[in-house]
Design an enzyme around this catalytic site. Structure first.
Site, PDB file in Angstrom:
ATOM      1  N   ASP A   1       0.846  -1.197   0.000  1.00  0.00           N
ATOM      2  CA  ASP A   1       0.000   0.000   0.000  1.00  0.00           C
ATOM      3  C   ASP A   1       0.882   1.247   0.000  1.00  0.00           C
ATOM      4  OD1 ASP A   1      -2.907   1.077   0.650  1.00  0.00           O
ATOM      5  OD2 ASP A   1      -1.499   2.214   1.897  1.00  0.00           O
TER       6      ASP A   1
ATOM      7  N   TYR B   1       2.987   9.796  -0.200  1.00  0.00           N
ATOM      8  CA  TYR B   1       4.070   9.232   0.618  1.00  0.00           C
ATOM      9  C   TYR B   1       5.444   9.445  -0.030  1.00  0.00           C
ATOM     10  CZ  TYR B   1       0.102   6.537   2.585  1.00  0.00           C
ATOM     11  OH  TYR B   1      -1.100   6.134   3.120  1.00  0.00           O
TER      12      TYR B   1
HETATM   13  N1  LIG Z   1      -5.389   6.255   3.555  1.00  0.00           N
HETATM   14  C1  LIG Z   1      -4.895   6.970   4.551  1.00  0.00           C
HETATM   15  O1  LIG Z   1      -5.256   8.142   4.750  1.00  0.00           O
HETATM   16  C2  LIG Z   1      -3.890   6.337   5.465  1.00  0.00           C
HETATM   17  C3  LIG Z   1      -3.563   6.957   6.678  1.00  0.00           C
HETATM   18  C4  LIG Z   1      -2.663   6.301   7.520  1.00  0.00           C
HETATM   19  C5  LIG Z   1      -2.116   5.084   7.139  1.00  0.00           C
HETATM   20  N2  LIG Z   1      -2.437   4.517   5.928  1.00  0.00           N
HETATM   21  C6  LIG Z   1      -1.827   3.215   5.469  1.00  0.00           C
HETATM   22  O2  LIG Z   1      -1.851   2.278   6.523  1.00  0.00           O
HETATM   23  C7  LIG Z   1      -0.505   1.904   6.846  1.00  0.00           C
HETATM   24  C8  LIG Z   1      -0.362   1.575   8.330  1.00  0.00           C
HETATM   25  O3  LIG Z   1      -0.698   2.668   9.145  1.00  0.00           O
HETATM   26  P1  LIG Z   1       0.384   3.480  10.002  1.00  0.00           P
HETATM   27  O4  LIG Z   1       1.658   3.524   9.259  1.00  0.00           O
HETATM   28  O5  LIG Z   1      -0.261   4.756  10.367  1.00  0.00           O
HETATM   29  O6  LIG Z   1       0.543   2.713  11.367  1.00  0.00           O
HETATM   30  P2  LIG Z   1       0.653   1.231  11.941  1.00  0.00           P
HETATM   31  O7  LIG Z   1       0.882   0.225  10.903  1.00  0.00           O
HETATM   32  O8  LIG Z   1      -0.502   1.093  12.851  1.00  0.00           O
HETATM   33  O9  LIG Z   1       1.956   1.387  12.861  1.00  0.00           O
HETATM   34  C9  LIG Z   1       3.225   1.634  12.323  1.00  0.00           C
HETATM   35  C10 LIG Z   1       4.193   1.845  13.476  1.00  0.00           C
HETATM   36  O10 LIG Z   1       4.303   0.634  14.242  1.00  0.00           O
HETATM   37  C11 LIG Z   1       5.663   0.208  14.278  1.00  0.00           C
HETATM   38  N3  LIG Z   1       5.611  -1.265  14.215  1.00  0.00           N
HETATM   39  C12 LIG Z   1       5.380  -2.031  13.130  1.00  0.00           C
HETATM   40  N4  LIG Z   1       5.321  -3.322  13.458  1.00  0.00           N
HETATM   41  C13 LIG Z   1       5.540  -3.391  14.789  1.00  0.00           C
HETATM   42  C14 LIG Z   1       5.602  -4.465  15.695  1.00  0.00           C
HETATM   43  N5  LIG Z   1       5.436  -5.724  15.302  1.00  0.00           N
HETATM   44  N6  LIG Z   1       5.847  -4.175  16.994  1.00  0.00           N
HETATM   45  C15 LIG Z   1       6.024  -2.897  17.409  1.00  0.00           C
HETATM   46  N7  LIG Z   1       5.964  -1.830  16.590  1.00  0.00           N
HETATM   47  C16 LIG Z   1       5.715  -2.073  15.272  1.00  0.00           C
HETATM   48  C17 LIG Z   1       6.322   0.851  13.077  1.00  0.00           C
HETATM   49  O11 LIG Z   1       7.688   1.068  13.275  1.00  0.00           O
HETATM   50  P3  LIG Z   1       8.817   0.393  12.319  1.00  0.00           P
HETATM   51  O12 LIG Z   1       8.536   0.799  10.913  1.00  0.00           O
HETATM   52  O13 LIG Z   1      10.091   0.972  12.839  1.00  0.00           O
HETATM   53  O14 LIG Z   1       8.708  -1.095  12.529  1.00  0.00           O
HETATM   54  C18 LIG Z   1       5.579   2.189  13.031  1.00  0.00           C
HETATM   55  O15 LIG Z   1       6.125   3.085  13.964  1.00  0.00           O
HETATM   56  C19 LIG Z   1       0.309   3.115   6.391  1.00  0.00           C
HETATM   57  O16 LIG Z   1       1.682   2.839   6.313  1.00  0.00           O
HETATM   58  C20 LIG Z   1      -0.366   3.415   5.079  1.00  0.00           C
HETATM   59  O17 LIG Z   1       0.040   2.498   4.073  1.00  0.00           O
HETATM   60  C21 LIG Z   1      -3.325   5.122   5.110  1.00  0.00           C
END
Ligand SMILES: NC(=O)c1ccc[n+]([C@@H]2O[C@H](COP(=O)([O-])OP(=O)(O)OC[C@H]3O[C@@H](n4cnc5c(N)ncnc54)[C@H](OP(=O)(O)O)[C@@H]3O)[C@@H](O)[C@H]2O)c1
Length: 272
Positions: free
Chosen positions: A41, A46
């Site tokens: 995704d 980004y």
């Molecule tokens: N459409 C939209 O408006 C929108 C908005 C927000 C997000 N998104 C999509 O959804 C995806 C996920 O959301 P998000 O990036 O906000 O947050 P998330 O996936 O809920 O959390 C990511 C965070 O968690 C850490 N992490 C990952 N795996 C872990 C684990 N097993 N244990 C502990 N910490 C962990 C990551 O750090 P590290 O990378 O250092 O592991 C990062 O700091 C985004 O990347 C994007 O593709 C879309």
């Protein structure tokens, strides 16, 4: 899962928001594909579409086995602008089609023209499936009143601490899959006592419990990581099941905790 247009979507995808452009994103995407992820995704906003595209090209997995999502950013909304933005995303990704193209944000005054463009892009074969992100029930109703083609997904923030049950039920009733973004609560609840207690009971990590909860509630989950160990951990969610009673305890974590942007209360930089 099968979407309402007949195409399939893998239930776990690698998130790439805040994955630094360049080698960091490139490596995370390659690591994820080597782990078994088949869904990535990304988004114009980004700034890492070209790194995703490079990793896809260099991976040993064929393009057809991978499912790539990207999104139309606010400043490119509108009919002509959206057509051009999609063509540019395709060029950055180095692909001749996008599996899923989303309107990133329900921009007032523009979202309907953008949707018209996405329908055209789908008819031209540039996007296989089309969907939306951050749409409220009202936004979806408006789209349904104006168009015959409904989104295949609505990508929104979704985790037990922000359990948008009404939106999930509405989307289920319309055959629109919810893609749970920030499924790990943006790493802001990993130490929360009730989650840690459930994860100990299940001998799984908090991240694995959160991802499994989303899958069992019928959603696609998009955990982001740039760390190879965590990329592997987040994909190790297909060999266990959370019991009904623990699912209920996870449902009860809801505190309407929004980590990202809330379409009901949008930040000034993303006008609706
Ligand atoms: N459409 C939209 O408006 C929108 C908005 C927000 C997000 N998104 C999509 O959804 C995806 C996920 O959301 P998000 O990036 O906000 O947050 P998330 O996936 O809920 O959390 C990511 C965070 O968690 C850490 N992490 C990952 N795996 C872990 C684990 N097993 N244990 C502990 N910490 C962990 C990551 O750090 P590290 O990378 O250092 O592991 C990062 O700091 C985004 O990347 C994007 O593709 C879309």
């Amino acid at each position: 899962m099968t979407m309402n247009d007949g195409y399939k979507i893998p239930v776990v995808g690698l998130g790439t928001w805040k994955s630094e452009p360049g080698e960091t994103t490139y490596k995370a995407v390659l690591d994820s594909i080597n782990t078994g992820y088949r869904h990535i995704d990304t988004a114009r906003a980004y700034d890492n579409e070209s790194d995703v595209g490079r990793a896809v090209k260099d991976s040993e997995t064929g393009r057809k086995e991978l499912f790539i999502t990207t999104k139309l950013w606010n400043k490119h909304q509108g009919y002509d602008e959206a057509i051009e933005a999609c063509e540019k995303s395709l060029a950055r990704l180095g692909c001749d089609y996008i599996d899923l193209y989303l309107i990133h944000w329900p921009l007032k005054g523009k979202r309907n023209d953008s949707w018209k463009a996405l329908i055209e892009l789908q008819q031209r074969g540039l996007c296989r499936s089309i969907g939306v992100s951050n749409f409220t029930i009202d936004n979806l109703v408006e789209l349904e009143e104006k168009f015959d083609i409904l989104p295949v997904v609505n990508q929104v923030e979704f985790h037990p601490y922000y359990y948008q049950k009404e939106l999930l039920e509405y989307c289920n009733s319309k055959n629109i899959i919810i893609e749970a973004y920030s499924p790990l609560v943006h790493a802001k609840r990993m130490d929360e006592a009730r989650l840690v207690s459930i994860s100990k009971e299940m001998s799984k990590t908090p991240a694995q419990i959160l991802i499994r909860w989303a899958i069992q509630r019928g959603m696609v989950a998009l955990p982001k990581s740039v760390n190879e160990g965590r990329i592997i951990e987040n994909f190790s969610v297909f060999d266990f099941e959370i019991s009904d009673s623990l699912m209920k305890r996870l449902d009860d974590l809801n505190e309407l905790f929004v980590t990202c942007w809330d379409p009901h209360n949008p930040p000034s930089y993303a006008p609706v």
